[in-house]
Enzyme design. Sequence first.
Site, mmCIF file in Angstrom:
data_model
loop_
_atom_site.group_PDB
_atom_site.id
_atom_site.type_symbol
_atom_site.label_atom_id
_atom_site.label_comp_id
_atom_site.label_asym_id
_atom_site.label_seq_id
_atom_site.Cartn_x
_atom_site.Cartn_y
_atom_site.Cartn_z
ATOM 1 N N ILE A 265 0.385 2.427 5.016
ATOM 2 C CA ILE A 265 -0.669 3.427 5.189
ATOM 3 C C ILE A 265 -2.034 2.841 4.849
ATOM 4 O O ILE A 265 -3.019 3.062 5.532
ATOM 5 C CB ILE A 265 -0.407 4.660 4.295
ATOM 6 C CG1 ILE A 265 0.903 5.333 4.681
ATOM 7 C CG2 ILE A 265 -1.554 5.661 4.406
ATOM 8 C CD1 ILE A 265 1.286 6.481 3.767
ATOM 9 N N GLY A 266 -2.103 2.068 3.752
ATOM 10 C CA GLY A 266 -3.402 1.526 3.345
ATOM 11 C C GLY A 266 -3.246 0.506 2.241
ATOM 12 O O GLY A 266 -2.155 0.118 1.846
ATOM 13 N N GLY B 230 -5.327 -0.851 -1.565
ATOM 14 C CA GLY B 230 -6.338 -0.568 -2.574
ATOM 15 C C GLY B 230 -6.383 -1.663 -3.610
ATOM 16 O O GLY B 230 -5.659 -2.662 -3.517
ATOM 17 N N ALA B 231 -7.256 -1.494 -4.622
ATOM 18 C CA ALA B 231 -7.382 -2.499 -5.673
ATOM 19 C C ALA B 231 -6.084 -2.644 -6.454
ATOM 20 O O ALA B 231 -5.772 -3.707 -6.987
ATOM 21 C CB ALA B 231 -8.525 -2.116 -6.612
ATOM 22 N N PHE B 232 -5.300 -1.574 -6.510
ATOM 23 C CA PHE B 232 -4.045 -1.590 -7.265
ATOM 24 C C PHE B 232 -2.915 -2.240 -6.477
ATOM 25 O O PHE B 232 -1.954 -2.746 -7.042
ATOM 26 C CB PHE B 232 -3.648 -0.152 -7.603
ATOM 27 C CG PHE B 232 -3.687 0.759 -6.409
ATOM 28 C CD1 PHE B 232 -4.824 1.517 -6.154
ATOM 29 C CD2 PHE B 232 -2.638 0.837 -5.517
ATOM 30 C CE1 PHE B 232 -4.876 2.330 -5.043
ATOM 31 C CE2 PHE B 232 -2.692 1.656 -4.424
ATOM 32 C CZ PHE B 232 -3.812 2.399 -4.180
ATOM 33 N N ARG C 175 -0.512 -1.807 -2.500
ATOM 34 C CA ARG C 175 -0.269 -1.188 -1.193
ATOM 35 C C ARG C 175 0.080 0.283 -1.326
ATOM 36 O O ARG C 175 0.530 0.744 -2.365
ATOM 37 C CB ARG C 175 0.898 -1.890 -0.490
ATOM 38 C CG ARG C 175 0.672 -3.311 -0.095
ATOM 39 C CD ARG C 175 1.989 -3.946 0.322
ATOM 40 N NE ARG C 175 2.686 -3.194 1.361
ATOM 41 C CZ ARG C 175 4.004 -3.298 1.567
ATOM 42 N NH1 ARG C 175 4.739 -4.085 0.817
ATOM 43 N NH2 ARG C 175 4.577 -2.589 2.534
ATOM 44 N N VAL C 176 -0.114 1.005 -0.210
ATOM 45 C CA VAL C 176 0.398 2.364 -0.060
ATOM 46 C C VAL C 176 1.165 2.406 1.253
ATOM 47 O O VAL C 176 0.651 1.972 2.278
ATOM 48 C CB VAL C 176 -0.735 3.410 -0.040
ATOM 49 C CG1 VAL C 176 -0.161 4.815 0.114
ATOM 50 C CG2 VAL C 176 -1.576 3.332 -1.295
ATOM 51 N N ASP D 60 -14.505 11.965 -9.333
ATOM 52 C CA ASP D 60 -14.662 11.314 -8.025
ATOM 53 C C ASP D 60 -14.266 12.297 -6.931
ATOM 54 O O ASP D 60 -13.532 11.956 -6.009
ATOM 55 C CB ASP D 60 -13.806 10.050 -7.961
ATOM 56 C CG ASP D 60 -14.248 9.121 -6.830
ATOM 57 O OD1 ASP D 60 -13.504 8.191 -6.510
ATOM 58 O OD2 ASP D 60 -15.328 9.347 -6.257
#
Length: 849
Positions: free
Chosen positions: A559-560, A562-564, A566-567, A700
Amino acid sequence: MRKPGGAALILGFILSFCSADLVITRPPKNATVLEDTRLLMHCEAAGNSKPRIKWFHNGDLMSRIGTNYKIRNTGTLRFRQVKVADRGVYRCKVESGKESLFSDPAHLVVEAEVEIIKQTPESGKLILPYNTGVRLTCWAAGIPGPKMQWRKNGVSIIDVEEHGVVIEEKWIAPDSILSSVLHTGNLTETTNFECEAVNQNIGGDSVQSKVFNIIVRQNEDTNKRTSGICLPYNGTRCASVLGTSTVFLNLSQPTPFEDQEKMAADLLDQMFNVETTKTIRERCNGHGEKLICNYVFPPCENYLNPKPVPLCRESCTAVQDLLCYVQWPVIQNSNIHVKLPTCDNTLPSKWELEAEGQPCTDANLFDRDQTEVTSHCYVDQGRWYNGTVNMTKSGKPCQQWSLNYPQKHKRPPDVYEELRDSENYCRNPGAEEEGPWCYIDSNVPGERWEMCDIPACGEEMESPKEELKMSWSTILIITVVGSVGVFVLGFVAIVCYHIVYNKRKVVRYKNTPQDDLEIDIQKLPANMSYHVVEEPIRLNPKLQAFEYPRNDIIYIKDIGQGAFGRVFKAKAPNILKHDEEVYVAVKMLKEDASDDLQADFEREASLMAEFDHPNIVKFLGVCAIGKPMCLLFEFMSKGDLNDYLRICSPEMYMNVRKHHTFQLREGETLSLDLIDQMDISQQIAAGMVYLSEKSYVHRDLATRNCLISDNLTVKISDFGLARSVHRLEYYKGSDNDAIPIRWMPLESILYNKFSVESDVWSYGVILWEIFSFALQPYYGMTHEEVVEYLKDGKNLVCPENTPQQIYDLMLKCWSRKPSHRPKFQMLYNSVSAFHEELLKKRTKDISEV
């Protein structure tokens, strides 16, 4: 798989029946897409027999399967993620029997968001000698070609002569890669340069920037350029700080003493006049006054060779970041001509220079008052308490001051004298609080610091005689009761022994002695039935009940990123009792994640585990046994609300709407009317009412952090920055936290303060996004321009076709004073009432028709 349309089938049947010539019924069309998006190019034909379809890219025949594409049996060319290399001219060739036919050429334009692909120097940081120039370069790539903007100390460079720089630009690759070189003149002070690349593509404006920190060393030769004299201070503004100590007067000024005295007065007046709470004012005033007076009138000891003694970096940082963190930015942004010192590496460290015999001044900020040094109680605010209590009032262990984990802070022992050799003992550095305290050595959300149970001197000896009498009586009672208890237990043990001994006539074996036995597990023979756990799992107790076997997860697609990590979308069988197969979004931590990132990852899961609301994304499980750690959330089929709003925008390009990644339900369209927009607004307000009632600050809140699913169900997500405020009015984030400036009020941007009221401001911006179909707030402005825009008291303009009462609600959310902003319950009631009114009007209109 998309089937040919009904019209195409009918046409094919007619042509086949009539033995007509080969015809392309659905030729490929021109398309403009953003890089890394999914794309389908169609080619359908009809003839006497089933046509065979081939594709050509820039005249070259394409294979059936490529690294980035696949030609389906239907003839459709499917790109998984379009790349810039895929742009060009496409034609399909259809063949039926001996006949063949080419389609008209279709042009594929692939646009790319801007990216700064290289910079020199790569580190973005340089240390230069005094009066030296430097060459800085940024290479930016993007389609359409990017534009470059340079800034010096936050100010856009338009007139190069005014800023003493020369800028050279040239295209490395036509219309896609731009090189921009900035040549500075000789620099005499530390300067920040920033290159910002911007391009406008089909997805909107994209921006990326890089900062160069150029540090200019003020060496001994530099100091000699400043002529001065050492004289005793005889003024009034800094008399309480300096007394009659010897200070440096700068003879390069027309009237040295008067000019410096006025400079000190201006800075101190600015500091004292900043509106803030009594506690913050008292914390800053004494320390700020010492620093400013020693900055404007530096100590000067050598009458023969007068040189000012600079401030110590540690003292400057302590005042700027901790003691006067509210007043400091206000003074920096004021219109007075004098400026505060720059607390960075250009100032010397007191620990580095002491060893070399080159002192700096700590402005007497850390002078120990020996009358307040105590160990069993504390005097005044306990700044000089040096006892060994290392537990908070509620019994939680204290974190070592020298460590920055699990609680991040800016109070290292090399800054505060009172924290040196303090281990994890309770202290009150800088007298910031009412008494000694400490950071909590825990990862539990909402637990950051707490006061310690240490009495103030004079309180710990109350009623000593009564306590003594009570102690003796208590001891006497315990002695008598204990003696009787021991006697009874001994008698019972003897009786039991004889009973057991007479009944059991068995051989007794002595147990293997264990007390002194030492076993090295690593030296035992290998046995595959057992293993040594090198790092025991320390999972938050809240999450243990959510453990889900990672081997049961069935991967579907990414899906995407991020800094952490994968999703990805997956199936999680039996994760819910009532459903055997559930789609989930799996947030997977990368294996090389830092300890801080892992702590934040687990903290987000702990927060989500507490939430249960239809408009908050539901946390379903965690895979903590083994690596990498994974968090499982409910899957929202239409992705984030920001992308969905853009796709539904009336002005959005048709091909982007055509190639969206989610599936439409029967009868569903990609459009939003006023009732839909109000429904979305109402759901987000409902979720925020729930969070605010639980005393959580999201920090946020934006459409990009809301997810949308079937039937326009909207849920708030991404709690990576959320904090519990409980009884605290504000949460003050660390400087390492990224602040979403375009969604934040001034108190959050300037002072790093977050509250439920700052979330209300963000909700006003969310309303603006919903009714503008996800335009970027303050589009066309830089971050610095946004801050100045807000300081001038200006607001976002009303989006087109927005009802006045909704825009009035936005304006209330953007009230300058937090206390004047509406509560989330009031916002929910207002939005719900307007939504219900629209529904009633629609029902009435339908009935009349």
